[in-house]
Design a protein around this motif. Structure first.
Motif, short mmCIF file in Angstrom:
data_model
loop_
_atom_site.label_atom_id
_atom_site.label_comp_id
_atom_site.label_asym_id
_atom_site.label_seq_id
_atom_site.Cartn_x
_atom_site.Cartn_y
_atom_site.Cartn_z
N ALA A 89 -7.12 65.86 -50.29
CA ALA A 89 -5.94 66.71 -50.17
C ALA A 89 -5.83 67.36 -48.80
CB ALA A 89 -5.98 67.79 -51.25
N ILE A 90 -6.94 67.41 -48.07
CA ILE A 90 -6.94 68.07 -46.77
C ILE A 90 -5.94 67.40 -45.82
CG2 ILE A 90 -8.34 68.32 -44.66
CD1 ILE A 90 -10.66 69.14 -46.46
N GLY A 91 -5.95 66.09 -45.79
CA GLY A 91 -5.00 65.38 -44.93
C GLY A 91 -3.57 65.54 -45.40
N MET A 92 -3.42 65.62 -46.72
CA MET A 92 -2.06 65.72 -47.28
C MET A 92 -1.44 67.09 -47.00
SD MET A 92 -0.96 65.06 -51.23
CE MET A 92 -1.94 66.42 -51.84
N GLU A 93 -2.28 68.12 -46.87
CA GLU A 93 -1.73 69.47 -46.75
C GLU A 93 -0.79 69.62 -45.56
OE1 GLU A 93 -4.53 72.69 -46.97
OE2 GLU A 93 -3.08 74.13 -46.24
N MET A 94 -1.15 69.03 -44.42
CA MET A 94 -0.29 69.16 -43.24
C MET A 94 1.07 68.50 -43.47
SD MET A 94 -1.98 70.98 -41.17
CE MET A 94 -0.89 70.89 -39.78
N TYR A 95 1.06 67.40 -44.21
CA TYR A 95 2.34 66.73 -44.51
C TYR A 95 3.21 67.61 -45.41
CZ TYR A 95 0.93 62.30 -42.41
OH TYR A 95 0.56 61.33 -41.52
N ILE A 96 2.56 68.29 -46.34
CA ILE A 96 3.31 69.16 -47.25
C ILE A 96 3.86 70.37 -46.48
CG2 ILE A 96 3.11 70.69 -49.26
CD1 ILE A 96 1.09 68.67 -50.41
N LYS A 146 6.81 69.66 -44.48
CA LYS A 146 7.91 69.19 -45.34
C LYS A 146 8.12 67.68 -45.26
CE LYS A 146 9.17 73.39 -46.64
NZ LYS A 146 8.71 73.85 -47.93
N GLN A 147 7.16 66.97 -44.73
CA GLN A 147 7.30 65.51 -44.71
C GLN A 147 6.99 64.93 -46.10
OE1 GLN A 147 5.80 63.37 -41.08
NE2 GLN A 147 5.07 65.42 -40.62
N ILE A 148 6.15 65.64 -46.83
CA ILE A 148 5.96 65.30 -48.24
C ILE A 148 6.59 66.46 -49.01
CG2 ILE A 148 4.32 64.92 -50.11
CD1 ILE A 148 2.45 63.63 -48.17
N ASN A 149 7.77 66.19 -49.56
CA ASN A 149 8.53 67.28 -50.15
C ASN A 149 9.19 66.86 -51.46
OD1 ASN A 149 9.43 69.91 -49.94
ND2 ASN A 149 11.40 69.31 -49.04
N ARG A 179 0.88 71.29 -57.21
CA ARG A 179 0.82 72.74 -56.98
C ARG A 179 1.32 73.09 -55.59
NH1 ARG A 179 -4.69 71.87 -58.62
NH2 ARG A 179 -4.75 71.74 -60.87
N ALA A 180 1.05 72.25 -54.62
CA ALA A 180 1.35 72.63 -53.24
C ALA A 180 2.80 72.36 -52.83
CB ALA A 180 0.41 71.89 -52.29
N ILE A 181 3.43 71.34 -53.40
CA ILE A 181 4.79 70.99 -52.90
C ILE A 181 5.83 72.05 -53.26
CG2 ILE A 181 6.65 69.29 -53.02
CD1 ILE A 181 4.52 67.12 -53.16
N PRO A 182 6.06 72.51 -54.44
CA PRO A 182 5.54 72.08 -55.74
C PRO A 182 6.46 71.03 -56.38
CG PRO A 182 6.77 74.12 -55.98
CD PRO A 182 6.90 73.71 -54.54
N LEU A 183 5.91 70.34 -57.39
CA LEU A 183 6.68 69.34 -58.13
C LEU A 183 6.65 69.66 -59.62
CD1 LEU A 183 5.62 65.79 -56.84
CD2 LEU A 183 7.79 66.95 -56.46
N ALA A 184 7.67 69.20 -60.32
CA ALA A 184 7.67 69.37 -61.77
C ALA A 184 6.59 68.46 -62.36
CB ALA A 184 9.03 68.98 -62.33
#
Lengths: 251, 232
Positions: free
Chosen positions: B28-35, B38-41, B173-178
């Motif tokens: 998840a560490i790498g994904m956090e910066m994308y979130i 807002k690139q992963i949104n 939890r981080a984006i967040p998504l349903a």
């Protein structure tokens, strides 16, 4: 048919390079003078489709900088390079910015294997162009050993036709990928000194990591080649300055 | 004996249970910066990330490593097991990912050794006394799975599956998504996990590759965040 040629270069009378291949590999001392480095231009790596094998020893306490004269030139369709290098104690090899520009239908394969002995240092920088053509295969294995300990094993691979590259986490839509490796048991700077030289401009990403206290790796993804080169030059000039401060007393 | 046998299947599934303190935060560490950027949104962005994560990052690194370790253990070639651990350690370029993977390895090894006798893990524990930097989660997991007789396919498949679900849980939890979006992403990626496992069974050490430059840069940047959603 491949042949063995020993030769072409003698660095500072003691540094040896063995070369396997038919095409001439040219190494010539550059005009530029430097307080610490002896600079050589290297030429011919991109002039043959035959496999090239180079065994290179940087002898104790030498400070060698290699400049690739063929940067900006599209690569041969088929290119295979095996670069083995042993850097003896107190020595330093600085391989300055190589640019790899894959041509159509090209297959580029390189294996850089470096051994750093005790306090030897190694710097390698490279830019790969990903958007010049759509049909290419690029594979580059960077393998760095500090005698028994493997410090880096990085098999980078890009395939122009690979749909996967466009996804999040990969190279996405960035046309340029760049890396700088600095291997040293005791880098002569603080990581913040490097970090502050990396910008986060729009469509330009950079990151830096410590390699278990034995060096650093900086990586870029960028859409702006000018900015990318400026930033790499800035970082490399900073390294040069710090290395000179330390090594000027040894030469 | 195959994990189609119910007790073995349950055993390998339990290896991934959260009670084992296994940390997959590294993913998840790498994904956090994308979130954060807002690139992963959205559900689609997350699916794209999972696609490259399973289909490139994990398969050409961790999955190959599990397979190669099984092969060397089968030949009883301990030197090669150590060599593979050395390479895996060097292969992780980003220090934060390295540390998280080692931390998970240490926790996993300690827990396993505290609950049962394991000659292979005891030997490994001795081996890394002076080289604990080699004690990555995937190495301990592979050694244990081999010793317990889990088949290679299930060992890789469950590793990929739980890496995926872990990643999705963090993203929700981080984006967040349903929650229903997360379930859809996971269910759609199941076929990919299967295909990736099939492919991994045909790959070898020389097929290892790194194309995940974006993920690496994100993980590098994560270190310099003042506040972090995910830490190891």
């Amino acid at each position: 048919m491949e042949s063995n040629k020993q030769l072409q270069a003698r660095f500072q009378k003691v540094n040896l390079l063995d070369y396997k291949g038919d095409q001439p590999l040219k190494i010539a001392k550059a005009d530029q003078s430097h307080r610490v480095f002896t600079t050589y231009n290297i030429d011919g790596l991109n002039q043959t489709e035959d496999p090239i094998s180079i065994d290179f020893t940087v002898k104790k306490a030498s400070n060698i900088k290699l400049l690739d004269k063929e940067k900006d030139q599209p690569a041969q369709h088929k290119r295979s390079l095996q670069f083995n290098c042993n850097i003896e104690e107190e020595a330093l090899l600085f391989f300055d910015k190589r640019e790899i520009i894959p041509s159509d239908n090209s297959n580029i394969n390189q294996h850089i294997k470096v051994n750093v002995t005790e306090d030897a240092e190694f710097i390698w920088s490279e830019i790969v162009h990903l958007d010049e053509v759509s049909d290419y295969h690029y594979y580059s294995l960077m393998e760095i050993w500090a005698e028994e300990q493997c410090l880096a094993y990085d098999p980078v691979q890009f395939d122009g036709s690979e749909e996967m590259l466009a996804h999040h986490g990969m190279t996405e839509s960035y046309p340029y990928v760049a890396s700088i490796w600095y291997i040293s048991p005791d880098p002569p700077f603080d990581e913040w000194d490097v970090q502050q030289r990396l910008s986060q401009a729009k469509n330009h990403r950079a990151g830096m990591t410590d390699i278990d206290g034995k060096g650093i790796l900086i990586r870029w993804l960028s859409t702006d080649l000018t900015l990318l080169k400026q930033e790499m030059d800035d970082v490399l000039a900073f390294f040069d300055e710090k290395i000179t401060e330390l090594r000027k007393w040894r030469v | 004996m195959s994990t189609n046998d119910s007790p073995k299947l349950l055993h390998i599934l339990h290896m991934h249970h959260s009670s084992f303190l296994k940390s997959q935060v590294a993913h998840a560490i790498g994904m956090e910066m994308y979130i954060r950027s807002k690139q992963i949104n959205s559900k689609e962005d997350l699916a794209s990330f999972c696609h490259s994560y399973i289909g490139s990052y994990l398969i050409y690194n961790d999955a190959i490593m599990i397979k190669e370790l099984f092969l060397k253990l089968k030949k009883n070639d301990w030197d090669q097991v150590l060599y593979l651990a050395e390479i895996y350690n060097a292969r992780k370029n980003v220090l934060e990912l390295k540390k998280t993977s080692r931390q998970a390895g240490n926790r996993f090894l300690d827990r396993l050794l505290s609950i049962e006798e394991s000659p292979i893990l005891s030997k490994w524990s001795e081996e890394i006394k002076d080289r604990d930097s080699l004690n990555h989660y995937v190495i301990v997991y592979s050694l244990y799975a081999f010793e317990k007789g889990f088949d290679l396919f299930s060992t890789i498949q469950t590793y990929l599956y739980f890496s995926l679900t872990n990643l999705v849980q963090h993203a929700v939890r981080a984006i967040p998504l349903a929650p229903k979006d997360a379930e859809q992403v996971t269910l759609e990626a199941l076929a990919e996990v299967d295909q990736a496992t099939e492919l991994a069974m045909t790959l070898h050490f020389k097929d290892m590759q790194n194309s995940a430059i974006g993920l690496e840069i994100s993980a590098m940047q994560h270190k310099y965040l003042l506040s972090k959603l995910f830490i190891s």
